[in-house]
Design a protein around this motif. Structure first.
Motif, PDB file in Angstrom:
ATOM      1  N   TRP A  69       2.201  39.615 -38.741  1.00  0.00           N
ATOM      2  CA  TRP A  69       0.754  39.738 -38.859  1.00  0.00           C
ATOM      3  C   TRP A  69       0.278  40.487 -37.627  1.00  0.00           C
ATOM      4  O   TRP A  69       0.751  40.246 -36.508  1.00  0.00           O
ATOM      5  N   GLN A  86      -7.626  41.633 -39.405  1.00  0.00           N
ATOM      6  CA  GLN A  86      -6.225  41.847 -39.759  1.00  0.00           C
ATOM      7  C   GLN A  86      -5.963  43.318 -40.048  1.00  0.00           C
ATOM      8  O   GLN A  86      -6.622  43.920 -40.883  1.00  0.00           O
ATOM      9  N   GLY A  89      -0.742  42.236 -42.625  1.00  0.00           N
ATOM     10  CA  GLY A  89      -0.503  40.829 -42.883  1.00  0.00           C
ATOM     11  C   GLY A  89      -0.688  40.473 -44.344  1.00  0.00           C
ATOM     12  O   GLY A  89      -0.767  41.348 -45.201  1.00  0.00           O
TER      13      GLY A  89
END
Length: 153
Positions: A69, A86, A89
């Protein structure tokens, strides 16, 4: 479908201490249930987070499947808020806002997570079946850790 997770918690501490704790990526492993095997892979610099900072992690979110991630710190207003987004991920979208507000009892900390799973209708089904409850469990764990850390009686 996009989802929203909202959590608030009163912390009996000063704003500087709360900010230092939450803006340190190394504390993320403390706030994550041990079974998720969360580990920060990035070399962390002194001085805390900054806009544009990329942080890489290993995590085992569901069904024992390890994942990589990466989040980017997209906004920082010291002692007020920061946002991690993010980049790579398991989510189609993950935008996590952390807000801090001083009050007479210490600091009110608020998490607002806007998220979406991939795979359309299948992702919505997986959300109902697994992900929603998993996120609730993670943030319940986080609540308990923060109670012990900041609200000792």
């Amino acid at each position: 479908m996009r989802y929203l997770l909202y959590r608030e918690q009163q912390l009996c501490t000063d704003i500087e201490t709360a900010w230092a704790f939450f803006s340190s990526p190394s504390n993320l492993s403390v706030l994550t249930p041990p079974e998720m095997k969360f580990k920060v892979r990035s070399e962390l610099e002194e001085g805390g987070i900054y806009e544009g900072m990329l942080i890489d992690y290993n995590v085992t979110p569901l069904l024992g499947i390890p994942m990589k991630w990466q989040t980017e710190i997209t906004k920082v207003m010291p002692l007020v808020c920061f946002t991690d987004y993010q980049r790579k991920g398991p989510y189609k979208l993950w935008n996590h806002q952390h807000h801090f507000a001083e009050n007479e009892d210490g600091v009110r900390m608020t998490d607002i997570i806007d998220y979406e799973l991939p795979f359309g209708l299948l992702g919505d089904w997986v959300h109902r079946l697994l992900v929603k409850q998993k996120l609730e469990t993670i943030f319940d764990f986080r609540f308990q850790v923060l109670e012990k850390e900041f609200n000792k009686k």
